[in-house]
Write a protein that holds these residues in place. Structure first.
Motif, PDB file in Angstrom:
ATOM      1  N   ARG A 155       3.511   8.378 -11.951  1.00 28.26           N
ATOM      2  CA  ARG A 155       4.637   8.011 -11.073  1.00 28.26           C
ATOM      3  C   ARG A 155       4.463   6.672 -10.395  1.00 28.26           C
ATOM      4  NH1 ARG A 155       6.001  11.472  -6.510  1.00 28.26           N
ATOM      5  NH2 ARG A 155       8.065  10.513  -6.615  1.00 28.26           N
ATOM      6  N   GLY A 156       3.267   6.116 -10.396  1.00 26.93           N
ATOM      7  CA  GLY A 156       3.041   4.876  -9.690  1.00 26.93           C
ATOM      8  C   GLY A 156       2.732   5.117  -8.228  1.00 26.93           C
ATOM      9  N   LEU A 157       3.121   4.174  -7.380  1.00 28.83           N
ATOM     10  CA  LEU A 157       2.851   4.254  -5.942  1.00 28.83           C
ATOM     11  C   LEU A 157       3.908   5.106  -5.264  1.00 28.83           C
ATOM     12  CD1 LEU A 157       0.861   3.002  -3.811  1.00 28.83           C
ATOM     13  CD2 LEU A 157       2.631   1.286  -3.385  1.00 28.83           C
ATOM     14  N   SER A 158       3.467   5.914  -4.299  1.00 27.97           N
ATOM     15  CA  SER A 158       4.406   6.782  -3.587  1.00 27.97           C
ATOM     16  C   SER A 158       4.011   6.884  -2.122  1.00 27.97           C
ATOM     17  CB  SER A 158       4.442   8.186  -4.217  1.00 27.97           C
ATOM     18  OG  SER A 158       3.163   8.803  -4.154  1.00 27.97           O
TER      19      SER A 158
ATOM     20  N   GLN B 160       8.744   8.057  -4.526  1.00 27.16           N
ATOM     21  CA  GLN B 160       8.219   6.970  -5.340  1.00 27.16           C
ATOM     22  C   GLN B 160       8.672   5.628  -4.786  1.00 27.16           C
ATOM     23  OE1 GLN B 160      10.081   5.947  -9.133  1.00 27.16           O
ATOM     24  NE2 GLN B 160       8.096   6.232 -10.149  1.00 27.16           N
ATOM     25  N   THR B 161       7.743   4.669  -4.708  1.00 25.59           N
ATOM     26  CA  THR B 161       8.098   3.328  -4.243  1.00 25.59           C
ATOM     27  C   THR B 161       7.998   2.294  -5.352  1.00 25.59           C
ATOM     28  OG1 THR B 161       5.824   2.981  -3.476  1.00 25.59           O
ATOM     29  CG2 THR B 161       7.414   3.786  -1.867  1.00 25.59           C
TER      30      THR B 161
ATOM     31  N   VAL C 272      12.313   0.681   2.032  1.00 23.96           N
ATOM     32  CA  VAL C 272      11.991  -0.704   2.368  1.00 23.96           C
ATOM     33  C   VAL C 272      10.973  -1.275   1.392  1.00 23.96           C
ATOM     34  CG1 VAL C 272      10.988  -2.225   4.119  1.00 23.96           C
ATOM     35  CG2 VAL C 272      12.537  -0.403   4.802  1.00 23.96           C
ATOM     36  N   ASP C 273       9.979  -0.485   1.003  1.00 23.66           N
ATOM     37  CA  ASP C 273       8.998  -0.955   0.027  1.00 23.66           C
ATOM     38  C   ASP C 273       9.664  -1.331  -1.291  1.00 23.66           C
ATOM     39  OD1 ASP C 273       6.938  -0.707   1.791  1.00 23.66           O
ATOM     40  OD2 ASP C 273       6.070   1.094   0.904  1.00 23.66           O
ATOM     41  N   ARG C 274      10.656  -0.559  -1.703  1.00 23.02           N
ATOM     42  CA  ARG C 274      11.370  -0.896  -2.938  1.00 23.02           C
ATOM     43  C   ARG C 274      12.106  -2.224  -2.796  1.00 23.02           C
ATOM     44  NH1 ARG C 274      11.996   4.929  -3.388  1.00 23.02           N
ATOM     45  NH2 ARG C 274      13.864   4.895  -2.088  1.00 23.02           N
ATOM     46  N   ALA C 275      12.651  -2.497  -1.610  1.00 17.80           N
ATOM     47  CA  ALA C 275      13.316  -3.779  -1.371  1.00 17.80           C
ATOM     48  C   ALA C 275      12.313  -4.932  -1.402  1.00 17.80           C
ATOM     49  CB  ALA C 275      14.047  -3.745  -0.031  1.00 17.80           C
ATOM     50  N   LEU C 276      11.105  -4.697  -0.881  1.00 23.36           N
ATOM     51  CA  LEU C 276      10.059  -5.721  -0.935  1.00 23.36           C
ATOM     52  C   LEU C 276       9.678  -6.027  -2.379  1.00 23.36           C
ATOM     53  CD1 LEU C 276       7.729  -4.455   1.959  1.00 23.36           C
ATOM     54  CD2 LEU C 276       9.162  -6.504   2.002  1.00 23.36           C
TER      55      LEU C 276
ATOM     56  N   SER D  95       0.862  -1.168   0.000  1.00 25.96           N
ATOM     57  CA  SER D  95       0.000   0.000   0.000  1.00 25.96           C
ATOM     58  C   SER D  95       0.906   1.228   0.000  1.00 25.96           C
ATOM     59  CB  SER D  95      -0.927  -0.007   1.215  1.00 25.96           C
ATOM     60  OG  SER D  95      -1.859   1.037   1.139  1.00 25.96           O
ATOM     61  N   GLY D  96       0.312   2.413   0.096  1.00 28.42           N
ATOM     62  CA  GLY D  96       1.103   3.630   0.089  1.00 28.42           C
ATOM     63  C   GLY D  96       0.230   4.837   0.352  1.00 28.42           C
TER      64      GLY D  96
END
Length: 324
Positions: A168-171, A207-208, A180-184, A160-161
């Motif tokens: 831009r997508g999810l942020s 941005q995530t 951390v979200d990018r690592a997930l 979520s976000g």
């Protein structure tokens, strides 16, 4: 209500004051002109711009019915014996409560709330990341969390976000949470974003997940007069994001796993019929990040979310993104 909760949805305001969302939206515009709040898509928040993030108590009271419907629908995409990652957030917490009944499931998470929701699920294995506790959303962040995810590979990530746009997508508003979200996301073969209609069209600081990495968006049906949300959904579909739209008015049912896609012309995703309780599934051009081939046939426009095909309760209408 905004001062007490930090954020509030137009639907909730209309219900409390017993008037229409059109009237509430007009009043919110007047309050924004006085500097008392900031309008957000489908709701309002305390003034603060891109950098402000509501804490867990505030978020837990925003769009609760919508989050419940989204969680019910998203749980149907999880199968027995899968390994998944689930990020932090109030919507993912709702999802976790429904995953407790999935046997053989392994859930990797950096969220204490997600772990707590699954703590007594005997058939679900929960793996926590390391990291530093961020008290505002009960999530583990920082280099410890990111390092613990290196080398991990799972089937899906549920995230979520704070905002979601086609551009831009999810942020999110916090740099540590975004990292951390990018690592997930890097650990997952597919990325499923859970975002209610109040987040559509909202752009926040960090941005995530870029739009081209999002496999599927699970959201709720926007209000009939919410043109901005409908436009954003169409733009996301045009970019190949598969859309699953839940009805907040639907009665939650027992979790049902997704039906296998049926063969059809074009590519594997074309023409498939998927049954979801209280939801509408709109397949995009992309089944996952490894399969981008093929192009679906022409389909009706999503412009105006209320213009979805007539259907009996609990039935699903399949639409594809509009071809350019």
């Amino acid at each position: 209500m905004v001062r007490a909760n930090g954020a509030v949805s137009l639907r909730e305001l209309a219900r409390v004051v017993q008037t229409s969302e059109v009237t509430v939206r007009r009043d919110v515009r007047a309050l924004e002109a006085e500097g008392l709040l900031d309008r957000r898509h489908g709701g309002a928040v305390l003034p603060g711009g891109f950098t402000r993030e509501s804490g867990f108590p505030q978020k837990s009271h925003l769009a609760t019915a919508e989050k419940t419907a989204i969680a019910d629908l998203a749980a149907g995409f999880v199968e027995e014996g899968e390994a998944i990652v689930v990020g932090a957030g109030t919507t993912t917490q709702e999802l976790a409560r429904r995953l407790a009944r999935v046997p053989g499931l392994t859930v990797v998470t950096n969220s204490l709330l997600v772990a707590q929701a699954l703590a007594h699920a005997n058939r679900v294995e929960v793996v926590m990341t390391g990291g530093t506790l961020r008290g505002s959303n009960y999530a583990l962040v920082g280099s410890g969390a990111e390092q613990s995810l290196q080398g991990l590979r799972v089937t899906r990530a549920f995230l979520s976000g704070s905002g979601l746009t086609a551009e831009r997508g999810l942020s999110t508003s916090n740099m540590l949470s975004a990292s951390v979200d990018r690592a997930l996301v890097q650990a997952a073969a597919e990325v499923v974003v859970l975002a209610d209609h109040t987040k559509l069209g909202t752009d926040t600081m960090f941005q995530t997940v870029p739009t081209d990495v999002i496999t599927r968006l699970v959201t709720d049906e926007p209000p009939t007069d919410d043109d901005r949300a409908a436009t954003e959904l169409q733009a996301l579909a045009d970019q190949g994001v598969q859309l699953s739209v839940a009805s907040a008015a639907a009665v939650p049912g027992e979790r049902q796993p997704p039906e296998p896609p049926s063969a059809g012309p074009g590519h594997a995703g074309a023409g498939r019929q998927q049954q979801r309780r209280g939801g509408v599934t709109l397949p995009g051009q992309r089944g996952n990040r490894q399969n981008n081939g093929g192009s679906p046939g022409p389909a009706p426009s999503l412009r105006g979310a209320a213009a979805l095909p007539d259907q009996a309760p609990g039935r699903v209408a399949d639409l594809a993104p509009r071809r350019r």
